[in-house]
Write an enzyme that holds these catalytic residues in place. Structure first.
Site, PDB file in Angstrom:
ATOM      1  N   SER A 472      -5.908  -5.232  -5.132  1.00 48.41           N
ATOM      2  CA  SER A 472      -7.024  -4.695  -4.377  1.00 48.41           C
ATOM      3  C   SER A 472      -8.153  -5.730  -4.366  1.00 48.41           C
ATOM      4  O   SER A 472      -7.953  -6.843  -3.881  1.00 48.41           O
ATOM      5  CB  SER A 472      -7.448  -3.351  -4.953  1.00 48.41           C
ATOM      6  OG  SER A 472      -8.326  -2.687  -4.077  1.00 48.41           O
ATOM      7  N   ASP A 559      -0.447   1.378   3.160  1.00 46.47           N
ATOM      8  CA  ASP A 559      -1.760   1.296   2.529  1.00 46.47           C
ATOM      9  C   ASP A 559      -2.853   1.636   3.538  1.00 46.47           C
ATOM     10  O   ASP A 559      -3.029   0.916   4.522  1.00 46.47           O
ATOM     11  CB  ASP A 559      -1.968  -0.120   1.990  1.00 46.47           C
ATOM     12  CG  ASP A 559      -3.188  -0.247   1.098  1.00 46.47           C
ATOM     13  OD1 ASP A 559      -4.079   0.615   1.169  1.00 46.47           O
ATOM     14  OD2 ASP A 559      -3.247  -1.222   0.324  1.00 46.47           O
ATOM     15  N   HIS A 591      -1.431   1.769  -1.522  1.00 49.42           N
ATOM     16  CA  HIS A 591      -2.369   0.852  -2.173  1.00 49.42           C
ATOM     17  C   HIS A 591      -1.929   0.637  -3.612  1.00 49.42           C
ATOM     18  O   HIS A 591      -2.473   1.208  -4.555  1.00 49.42           O
ATOM     19  CB  HIS A 591      -3.782   1.427  -2.102  1.00 49.42           C
ATOM     20  CG  HIS A 591      -4.846   0.418  -2.388  1.00 49.42           C
ATOM     21  ND1 HIS A 591      -5.016  -0.705  -1.621  1.00 49.42           N
ATOM     22  CD2 HIS A 591      -5.793   0.353  -3.364  1.00 49.42           C
ATOM     23  CE1 HIS A 591      -6.028  -1.417  -2.100  1.00 49.42           C
ATOM     24  NE2 HIS A 591      -6.506  -0.797  -3.160  1.00 49.42           N
TER      25      HIS A 591
END
Length: 641
Positions: A472, A559, A591
């Protein structure tokens, strides 16, 4: 030159033992204290089980999920149902389901197509109901509903006029709401008596992310608890008078924000609080809880926290772990102050050569203190080693002390592992948090460089064998670091990291709209020429030609936060410049990689990638490790045996 690290005396810890399904996890006790629920594999997928208290090995399965498993759950106060929020293959279209503890029947309480639902409130006063937020009416602004668990009948409590969230009391009455303003400030509102909302108090932009009302209303309805950094640096705990707005200070810490609050059940008055600078500790506010804190601290179970409490507050489920011991669930009887072990989460790691983690505080070039965590291989060697800089996501999150499977995995393979709480990390006060504004790819990257220089200066890291890795925001940090500092890192691993801040902001999920001002304040406002220029300047995709070292990218196709296009465009930019990149796509992930088969497969690829470029050890890669996953290796197949 021999680029291997001499850890041959240590057995390799199998990847599956670190990243496969835990044996058991997530224990919670029923309201009546008679039943314990937990998650465990069923046909290789995490499902819900229940067992009578004291008979954990007699557990029976409640659910039979076959793909992604149950991510988490909560007991309803009726004691008959368990509530589960789950999505489809990581798309974050979360629905709320009720599971009958007797029959295992599962019903969707929010059958409205692609929505995002979440539990807002469960109350002992209304055990058969739940207050739920979902965005079926408007994808951007979730409304508030009261749902009867047994039937699914829903009644709207509030239609959302553009608010970030609502607070309801134990009677499910609307009490407060929050709105994030365009300048980044937070307005707390209360009902105006005419069906609308009136301002009650305001947190300035610099306080908005470290302050807020906690929604824990006392029985008399007169006060609630609040965290606030207004007029100070670290967030302190206050009692807030709902009639006057007066705030009474209850707890503060000069180095860290107040964290977890333990309240008295039924009354919501504070008993203790947690504060985490280098390590978490609990401090009593009410003498009644001090013997329990003392008993748990003295039990030698490691760092602990309360996972669940029975309705009479006699029984607590305690989750505990240490840096060298994976999680253990305990049943704590407050009457006898005795602990009963329920299970080890990962018993396969018993006897494994786990390495201790050490908190270290590193000085950044401008004087900020960076609380960091270092794990060295357990071989006792002292020569400089290859180092993996492991960057956390968020960035509004933090690394903490404790068992970390990534630290253990990488240390076991011969690497020093360093996790850094760079500026913008949470928990260290508003000045530290806000120091990250407009500093993506600049001062936040400088903090990582300073930490690497510290490790080199301490004789820990070999400067020619340093990798950067993260997911991320940590993936963004990897891309930014490797394009900004092309000679510093020997290689990098980006997991679901954004490469283009312009497209990241243009495609945020609709249900994040309330927090858009947080992103524009921190990254840059694309609606202004200055902000648009800043976003472009700090986007690694536009600096792809500067990348000089090997890069591995992992991405989930579903995602909704960092869309596949973020990785696709980085790969395309690198290919256009003739730069090699290894790209692994998972069509059934979002994600991050939730399915153990996919996590193990990506980590197997990562392990061999790091071994090729840093010289560490690698467990043999079995064909079935990749075959059991859905990994699509789109570039760089040469790393596979």
């Amino acid at each position: 030159m021999d680029r291997t690290t001499d850890t041959t005396a240590l057995p390799l810890i199998p990847r599956a033992a670190l990243f496969g399904n835990p044996r058991r996890a997530g224990a919670q006790i029923s309201p009546d204290g008679g039943t314990i629920a937990f998650l465990a594999p069923r046909n290789g997928v995490m499902n819900l089980f229940v067992a009578p208290r004291g008979q954990i090995d007699a557990a029976r399965p409640l659910t039979d999920e076959r793909r992604r498993g149950i991510p988490g759950y909560a007991w309803a106060h009726d004691g008959r149902h368990l509530l589960v929020v789950k999505d489809n293959d990581g798309d974050e279209n979360f629905h709320l389901h009720a599971v009958d503890r007797e029959t295992g029947a599962m019903r969707d309480l929010t059958p409205h197509g692609p929505i995002q639902a979440s539990i807002v409130k469960l109350s002992r006063r209304h055990p058969g109901e739940a207050v739920v937020s979902h965005n079926a009416r408007d994808p951007q602004w979730p409304d508030l509903y009261r749902i009867e668990i047994a039937t699914g009948r829903a009644t709207m409590i509030a239609e959302n006029p553009g608010l970030a969230g609502f607070d309801v009391d134990e009677d499910f009455a609307l009490r407060l709401a929050a709105r994030l303003e365009g300048d980044g400030s937070q307005t707390v509102l209360r009902p105006d008596g005419a069906g609308g909302w009136a301002p009650f108090m305001r947190f300035a932009p610099e306080d908005a992310m470290t302050s807020g009302v906690l929604g824990l209303f006392t029985t008399d309805g007169r006060t609630t608890l609040m965290l606030s950094s207004a007029g100070r640096d670290t967030a302190a705990l206050f009692r807030l008078d709902l009639a006057t707005g007066d705030a009474t200070l209850l707890a503060e810490d000069a180095r860290a924000d107040i964290g977890e609050i333990i309240v008295r059940l039924h009354e919501n008055t504070p008993l203790a609080y947690g504060v985490n600078y280098e390590r978490n500790r609990y401090v009593a506010l009410d003498p009644a809880i001090q013997p329990d804190l003392d008993a748990l601290d003295a039990a030698g179970i490691g760092d602990w926290g309360i996972q669940s409490r029975s309705e009479d507050d006699r029984f607590w489920i305690i989750g505990a772990a240490s840096d060298t011991a994976p999680g253990v669930a305990w049943l704590y009887d407050r009457k006898s102050r005795q602990l009963e072990k329920l299970y080890d989460t990962r018993p396969d790691l018993a006897g494994a050569p786990l390495a201790p983690m050490r908190p270290v505080v590193i000085a950044a070039r401008d004087g900020l203190s960076l609380v960091s965590y270092l794990t060295l291989p357990a071989d006792g060697g002292s020569a400089p080693r290859p180092l993996v800089l492991l960057v956390h996501g968020g960035p509004w999150a933090r690394d903490s002390f404790g068992f970390n499977p990534y630290h253990q995995w990488l240390a076991n393979r011969g690497y020093a592992v360093l996790s850094v709480n760079f500026r913008a990390s949470t928990g260290f006060g508003k000045a530290f948090l806000n120091a990250g504004d407009r500093e993506w790819g600049r001062a936040m990257d400088d903090d990582l460089l300073d930490a690497v220089d510290w490790a080199i200066g301490q004789g820990i890291a070999d400067p020619s064998r340093i990798a950067i890795m993260g997911g991320s925001y940590g993936g963004y940090a990897t891309l930014a670091a490797m394009t900004r500092n092309p000679e510093r890192y020997a290689c990098g691993v980006d997991i679901v990291g954004p490469s283009n801040l312009e497209t990241l902001l243009a495609t945020i999920p609709p249900y994040w709209e309330a927090g858009r001002s947080i992103f524009t304040r921190a990254l840059g406002d694309p609606a202004t020429p200055e902000g648009a220029a800043l976003l472009r300047e700090r986007s690694p995709v536009h600096q792809a030609a500067r990348l000089a070292r090997p890069l591995l990218i992992g991405q989930g196709a579903n995602d909704p936060r960092v869309k596949q296009a973020e990785s696709d465009q980085m790969v395309a930019a690198l290919k256009a410049k003739g730069i090699a990149v290894t790209y692994v796509l998972f069509p059934d992930e979002g994600h991050g990689f939730a399915r153990p088969e996919n996590s193990i497969a990506f980590n197997a690829i990562t392990e061999h990638f790091l071994a090729a470029h840093l010289g560490g050890r690698a467990e043999a890669l079995a064909a079935e490790e990749i075959g059991r996953s859905t990994a699509q290796l789109l570039e760089g197949a040469e790393i596979l045996p």
